[in-house]
Design a protein around this motif. Structure first.
Motif, short mmCIF file in Angstrom:
data_model
loop_
_atom_site.label_atom_id
_atom_site.label_comp_id
_atom_site.label_asym_id
_atom_site.label_seq_id
_atom_site.Cartn_x
_atom_site.Cartn_y
_atom_site.Cartn_z
N TYR A 1 1.54 28.09 21.77
CA TYR A 1 0.33 28.52 22.46
C TYR A 1 -0.62 29.26 21.53
N SER A 2 -0.08 29.91 20.53
CA SER A 2 -0.92 30.78 19.71
C SER A 2 -1.28 30.16 18.37
N GLU A 3 -1.50 28.85 18.37
CA GLU A 3 -1.95 28.23 17.13
C GLU A 3 -3.45 28.46 16.98
N LYS A 4 -3.95 28.29 15.78
CA LYS A 4 -5.34 28.60 15.47
C LYS A 4 -6.34 27.93 16.41
N ASN A 5 -6.15 26.64 16.68
CA ASN A 5 -7.10 25.91 17.52
C ASN A 5 -7.17 26.50 18.93
N ASN A 6 -6.03 26.86 19.50
CA ASN A 6 -6.03 27.46 20.84
C ASN A 6 -6.72 28.82 20.84
N ILE A 7 -6.46 29.61 19.82
CA ILE A 7 -7.09 30.93 19.73
C ILE A 7 -8.60 30.78 19.60
N SER A 8 -9.04 29.84 18.75
CA SER A 8 -10.49 29.60 18.58
C SER A 8 -11.12 29.14 19.88
N TYR A 9 -10.45 28.22 20.59
CA TYR A 9 -10.97 27.71 21.86
C TYR A 9 -11.13 28.84 22.88
N THR A 10 -10.10 29.68 23.00
CA THR A 10 -10.17 30.77 23.99
C THR A 10 -11.25 31.77 23.62
N LYS A 11 -11.45 32.00 22.33
CA LYS A 11 -12.49 32.93 21.89
C LYS A 11 -13.88 32.37 22.21
N GLU A 12 -14.09 31.08 21.92
CA GLU A 12 -15.38 30.44 22.19
C GLU A 12 -15.71 30.42 23.67
N ASN A 13 -14.69 30.28 24.51
CA ASN A 13 -14.90 30.18 25.96
C ASN A 13 -14.64 31.49 26.69
N ASN A 14 -14.54 32.58 25.93
CA ASN A 14 -14.38 33.92 26.50
C ASN A 14 -13.16 34.01 27.43
N ILE A 15 -12.03 33.51 26.95
CA ILE A 15 -10.77 33.53 27.70
C ILE A 15 -9.81 34.45 26.97
N ALA A 16 -9.10 35.29 27.71
CA ALA A 16 -8.09 36.16 27.10
C ALA A 16 -6.78 35.38 27.01
N LEU A 17 -6.29 35.16 25.80
CA LEU A 17 -5.06 34.41 25.59
C LEU A 17 -3.88 35.38 25.62
N ILE A 18 -3.11 35.32 26.71
CA ILE A 18 -1.95 36.19 26.85
C ILE A 18 -0.74 35.41 26.36
N SER A 19 -0.63 35.32 25.06
CA SER A 19 0.47 34.61 24.41
C SER A 19 0.79 35.33 23.11
N LYS A 20 2.04 35.72 22.97
CA LYS A 20 2.44 36.42 21.75
C LYS A 20 2.46 35.46 20.58
N LEU A 21 2.09 35.97 19.43
CA LEU A 21 2.13 35.18 18.21
C LEU A 21 3.57 34.90 17.83
N ASN A 22 3.78 33.77 17.21
CA ASN A 22 5.09 33.43 16.68
C ASN A 22 5.46 34.45 15.62
N PRO A 23 6.70 34.92 15.57
CA PRO A 23 7.10 35.91 14.55
C PRO A 23 6.79 35.47 13.12
N VAL A 24 6.83 34.17 12.86
CA VAL A 24 6.50 33.68 11.52
C VAL A 24 5.04 33.98 11.20
N ILE A 25 4.17 33.81 12.17
CA ILE A 25 2.74 34.06 11.98
C ILE A 25 2.46 35.56 11.89
N GLN A 26 3.20 36.34 12.68
CA GLN A 26 2.99 37.78 12.69
C GLN A 26 3.31 38.40 11.34
N GLY A 27 4.03 37.68 10.51
CA GLY A 27 4.33 38.22 9.20
C GLY A 27 5.62 39.02 9.19
N THR A 28 6.50 38.77 10.14
CA THR A 28 7.80 39.42 10.14
C THR A 28 8.59 38.79 9.00
#
Length: 176
Positions: A1-28
């Motif tokens: 759910y939290s891939e770049k394209n989804n985040i960009s889409y929700t930002k462009e359409n003023n939607i709050a994405l309630i999805s935690k980032l994958n731990p790999v992306i978070q930099g853990t």
């Protein structure tokens, strides 16, 4: 759910994405205690004090996937290292350590993820996910049984109707 394209889409359409980032992306980072970044050299150092000798950046800027940095260590030093147990695999041709470079979209999502509003909404997300799972696995909403958008709409509406009917019957039985 939290891939770049989804985040960009929700930002462009003023939607709050309630999805935690994958731990790999978070930099853990894995093996965080075994590798430290040396700012002066711009390279990672293993816990034995051996500095990486080469850095390779993988991936392209401004694409769907995040870029990675891979640091290469001298395999000859790894072979005789006192900490090689669990770090060096006998017969390996190279020893690397990789990290993911977060995109601006992921950084912004991580900041949002740390807000109180996100945490409150994330607490109730499991209920929605459970209902979606029920629709998919118990009521055939996982694959389309008819062609076209109209067919999918009818199938989705029927599945939701069935789930709501089951809930109504359950509530009626509990009242009696």
């Amino acid at each position: 759910y939290s891939e770049k394209n989804n985040i960009s889409y929700t930002k462009e359409n003023n939607i709050a994405l309630i999805s935690k980032l994958n731990p790999v992306i978070q930099g853990t980072r894995t093996k965080e205690d075994e590798f430290e970044f040396n700012k002066d050299a711009g390279m990672y150092v293993c816990k034995a004090g051996h500095l990486a000798f080469k850095l390779r950046r993988q991936g392209k800027k401004n694409v769907a996937k995040n870029r990675r940095e891979t640091y290469y260590f001298d395999i000859e030093k790894c072979k005789v290292c006192p900490f090689k147990e669990g770090c060096y695999r006998e017969g390996a041709k190279s020893r690397t350590y990789s990290i993911t470079i977060k995109s601006t979209e992921h950084k912004e999502q991580e900041e949002f993820q740390n807000t109180e509003g996100f945490k409150e909404k994330a607490k109730s997300r499991y209920k929605i996910e459970a209902k979606n799972s029920e629709l998919k696995h118990r009521h055939g909403d996982d694959t389309a049984s008819a062609a076209g958008l109209l067919g999918m709409e009818v199938q989705g509406a029927t599945a939701i109707f069935a789930v709501n009917l089951k809930r109504i019957l359950k509530l009626i039985n509990e009242k009696q």
